[in-house]
Scaffold this motif. Sequence first.
Motif, short mmCIF file in Angstrom:
data_model
loop_
_atom_site.label_atom_id
_atom_site.label_comp_id
_atom_site.label_asym_id
_atom_site.label_seq_id
_atom_site.Cartn_x
_atom_site.Cartn_y
_atom_site.Cartn_z
N THR A 26 29.46 -65.80 -24.60
CA THR A 26 28.67 -65.69 -23.27
C THR A 26 29.03 -66.98 -22.32
OG1 THR A 26 26.58 -66.73 -23.91
CG2 THR A 26 26.89 -64.30 -24.14
N LEU A 45 31.37 -63.14 -21.76
CA LEU A 45 30.34 -62.06 -21.34
C LEU A 45 29.27 -62.85 -20.43
CD1 LEU A 45 28.36 -59.45 -21.43
CD2 LEU A 45 27.77 -60.59 -23.73
N GLY A 47 26.07 -62.50 -19.91
CA GLY A 47 25.18 -61.71 -20.62
C GLY A 47 23.70 -61.84 -19.94
N ASP A 48 23.12 -60.89 -19.95
CA ASP A 48 21.57 -60.95 -19.28
C ASP A 48 20.80 -61.63 -20.21
OD1 ASP A 48 21.29 -58.97 -21.21
OD2 ASP A 48 20.19 -57.34 -19.93
N SER A 49 21.36 -62.25 -21.57
CA SER A 49 20.55 -63.24 -21.97
C SER A 49 20.38 -64.62 -21.17
CB SER A 49 21.47 -63.67 -23.28
OG SER A 49 22.87 -63.91 -22.82
N ASP A 87 26.87 -57.83 -17.86
CA ASP A 87 25.67 -56.98 -18.09
C ASP A 87 25.01 -56.43 -16.97
OD1 ASP A 87 25.44 -56.80 -20.94
OD2 ASP A 87 24.41 -58.65 -21.09
N LYS A 116 28.69 -53.67 -18.95
CA LYS A 116 28.22 -53.49 -20.39
C LYS A 116 26.98 -52.83 -20.02
CE LYS A 116 26.96 -56.66 -23.46
NZ LYS A 116 25.43 -56.46 -23.80
N HIS A 138 26.77 -50.82 -25.89
CA HIS A 138 25.72 -51.71 -26.72
C HIS A 138 25.06 -51.07 -27.47
CE1 HIS A 138 23.70 -56.09 -26.49
NE2 HIS A 138 23.42 -55.09 -27.55
N VAL A 181 29.73 -53.25 -28.13
CA VAL A 181 29.15 -54.36 -28.82
C VAL A 181 28.20 -53.70 -29.72
CG1 VAL A 181 27.39 -56.25 -28.41
CG2 VAL A 181 29.26 -55.78 -26.93
N GLU A 183 25.12 -54.91 -32.20
CA GLU A 183 24.32 -56.15 -32.45
C GLU A 183 23.37 -55.84 -33.44
OE1 GLU A 183 22.36 -57.70 -28.75
OE2 GLU A 183 21.07 -59.02 -30.01
N ILE A 204 27.88 -58.79 -33.06
CA ILE A 204 26.97 -60.05 -33.03
C ILE A 204 25.87 -59.65 -34.14
CG2 ILE A 204 25.75 -59.18 -30.77
CD1 ILE A 204 24.92 -62.37 -30.30
N VAL A 216 26.19 -66.00 -28.33
CA VAL A 216 25.42 -66.69 -27.01
C VAL A 216 25.95 -68.12 -27.10
CG1 VAL A 216 23.14 -67.12 -26.09
CG2 VAL A 216 23.45 -65.02 -27.02
#
Length: 264
Positions: A26, A45, A47-49, A87, A116, A138, A181, A183, A204, A216
């Motif tokens: 990420t 990525l 990511g929305d993380s 994302d 994604k 995902h 992806v 997870e 992941i 991440v």
Amino acid sequence: MKPSPALTLKDLQAMKRSGEKISCLTAYDASFSAVIDQAGIDIMLVGDSLGMTVQGHCSTLPVSISDMVYHSQCVSRTRSRSFVMTDLPFMSYATPLQAAKNAAKLMQSGGAQMVKLEGANVETIRFLVTQGIPVCGHLGLLPQHINQLGSYSVQGKEPAQAEQILADALAIEQAGAQLLVLECIPAQLAKTISQQLTIPTIGIGAGIDCDGQVLVLHDMLGITPHTARFSKNFLADAPSISAAIGNYHQAVKQAQFPAPEHSY
Ligand code: KIV
């Protein structure tokens, strides 16, 4: 030295066919994007993380499409070789048309090369693909579904659930997605899915037999206070952040990460 050419989806698909593992990490800002790109990571990525790692929320749910556009712009500005995927955040793809409008923002303003989305949204994926939008699926643990799930736990341990995840993976590929992806699912299930799909799988917490791996950034640098079992602090044994990211890249390429202790 001449810079390496920018990676395309065709390059990533060729990696699967040749058995070369795909590295993914990420990225949320321009400085880290430059370091990650230099380290040779294949996919960044957005990511929305970032809702948790950058914004300090307890989940990814508060992240907006404008947040994702902003962070994609930051990452895209300094990348040269890595492929950029972003994302679609929570509730930004509730209908195919809404998904297409938001994916267009990520690509036109944000510079994303692929979007994604979580879950088996087959109709939406098919619609996006017909508009020329590359899609990554995902499956497994879906962080945007945390209020239904109750906890960030391993998915697909029961045979019926495993069968559903496999069926969804096949349907997502059939709908035209070009990456998937996986997870937090058992390594054996991820292996079966990776063997049955022609598109690359990026795992992941899904074991060594996925076609690539994603972590991440804040987890693999040991910044996140409590990381999941599937992650590893690569900065613990490295002299610098760029060396830690380089070591992660090499560990993925040489199929040394994830080890059995990072898998389910
Ligand atoms: O948002 C994110 O960082 C992700 C990864 C966990 C795959 O979706």
